[in-house]
Design a protein around this motif. Structure first.
Motif, PDB file in Angstrom:
ATOM      1  N   UNK A 185      23.774  38.319 -74.891  1.00 49.19           N
ATOM      2  CA  UNK A 185      23.686  38.814 -73.270  1.00 49.19           C
ATOM      3  C   UNK A 185      25.116  38.166 -72.686  1.00 49.19           C
ATOM      4  N   UNK A 186      25.226  38.537 -71.672  1.00 52.29           N
ATOM      5  CA  UNK A 186      26.570  38.063 -70.702  1.00 52.29           C
ATOM      6  C   UNK A 186      26.093  38.105 -69.465  1.00 52.29           C
ATOM      7  N   UNK A 187      26.514  36.875 -68.655  1.00 48.91           N
ATOM      8  CA  UNK A 187      26.228  36.864 -67.182  1.00 48.91           C
ATOM      9  C   UNK A 187      27.710  36.919 -66.305  1.00 48.91           C
ATOM     10  N   UNK A 188      27.509  37.335 -65.150  1.00 46.62           N
ATOM     11  CA  UNK A 188      28.643  37.449 -64.437  1.00 46.62           C
ATOM     12  C   UNK A 188      27.907  37.335 -62.822  1.00 46.62           C
ATOM     13  N   UNK A 189      28.798  36.965 -62.046  1.00 53.42           N
ATOM     14  CA  UNK A 189      28.782  36.724 -60.428  1.00 53.42           C
ATOM     15  C   UNK A 189      28.625  37.895 -59.558  1.00 53.42           C
ATOM     16  N   UNK A 190      28.016  38.274 -58.845  1.00 54.66           N
ATOM     17  CA  UNK A 190      28.027  39.508 -57.948  1.00 54.66           C
ATOM     18  C   UNK A 190      27.670  39.241 -56.576  1.00 54.66           C
TER      19      UNK A 190
END
Length: 289
Positions: A185-190
């Motif tokens: 998985x990968x996480x990012x800020x929105x």
């Protein structure tokens, strides 16, 4: 090989002699005319169809009346079975349409009696109606759920011209990070914010809406970019931040992408004096397998 007829070798002169290619050309069987040559020599007659038409649509068999296929003049089916175009047949003599036939029965049912498909097949039948250019069926499907609701949703998303670009950016960033980390998985800020001006405790008690006028110089003081991967907003509509988040998750899920999100705080960037950015920041988790 030199072929000479009606003369002896002695009487043949160099000028009169034929090359082997010339002689062979004279004695070759006539070639089968090409489609272009045949069309020029003998125009194809209009194709005749029986009153009851057997069909093979991508391997699925159907039978219907010719008048049903010609129900609406401006459709592809009416044009195909007008007699002006040639339609191939299969080994059983059924007219072949090279298209997935899964929803062709729904197309025929509408042409026969105006019946519409059940809700779970509306989107798929709509795509087939687009392919066959059946305008009346498209109009009917657009007035029922889920397509009617989709028109309302798209009207809201139309307020954000870069919405699709931002979705693509989310996907690309998440894919790149997962590949770099060899992770599942990968996480990012929105950042998703509705109001253009930052929300601060000092403004909220005095203004019901943040759309108050400021001078140009004051406005520039509040211009900034939150430190996130992707930012959506602002927009002017009743629909709020949670509505847009729902749209983002829905559209990513429709592409087979598993996504979870949670609010992890606000930007909280100091702008000027006692003003801080209070745009909400969400963490998106994209799971690839």
């Amino acid at each position: 090989m030199v072929v000479v007829t009606g003369q002896s070798k002695a009487s043949a002169t160099p000028d009169d002699a034929m090359s082997s290619s010339d002689a062979e050309d004279d004695f070759q069987e006539p070639a089968t005319p090409t489609a272009t040559q045949a069309g020029q020599a003998l125009p194809l007659l209009p194709q005749q169809f029986p009153e009851v038409v057997p069909l093979n649509v991508g391997g699925m068999l159907f039978t219907t009346r010719l008048s049903t296929l010609r129900r609406y003049e401006d459709t592809m089916l009416a044009a195909m079975f007008s007699g002006r175009h040639y339609i191939p047949t299969d080994a059983e003599g059924r007219y072949f349409i090279d298209r997935d036939g899964t929803y062709f029965g729904d197309i025929l049912n509408f042409l026969r009696s105006g019946d519409l498909p059940p809700r779970e097949r509306v989107r798929s039948v709509y795509k087939e109606a687009q392919y066959y250019s059946i305008g009346p069926l498209l109009d009917n499907l657009e007035d029922i759920q889920p397509l009617k609701g989709e028109k309302v949703r798209q009207a809201f998303l139309g307020l954000m011209p870069y919405y699709k670009d931002h979705l693509e950016r989310i996907i690309e960033i998440a894919k790149l990070r997962a590949m770099q980390r060899k992770a599942r998985f990968a996480k990012l800020k929105v950042c998703v914010f509705k109001e253009e001006m930052p929300i601060t405790p000092y403004e909220c008690p005095h203004f019901n809406s943040l759309r108050f006028e400021r001078s140009e110089s004051e406005t520039k003081l509040f211009e900034h970019h939150c430190e996130v991967d992707v930012s959506f907003g602002p927009w002017e509509a009743v629909a709020d931040v949670y509505d847009l988040l729902h749209c983002i998750v829905t559209d990513l899920s429709a592409r087979g992408i598993a996504v979870d999100h949670q609010c992890i705080g606000v930007c909280d960037k100091h702008l000027i004096n006692h003003y801080y950015c209070k745009r909400p920041i969400y963490e998106f988790k994209i799971t690839w397998w």
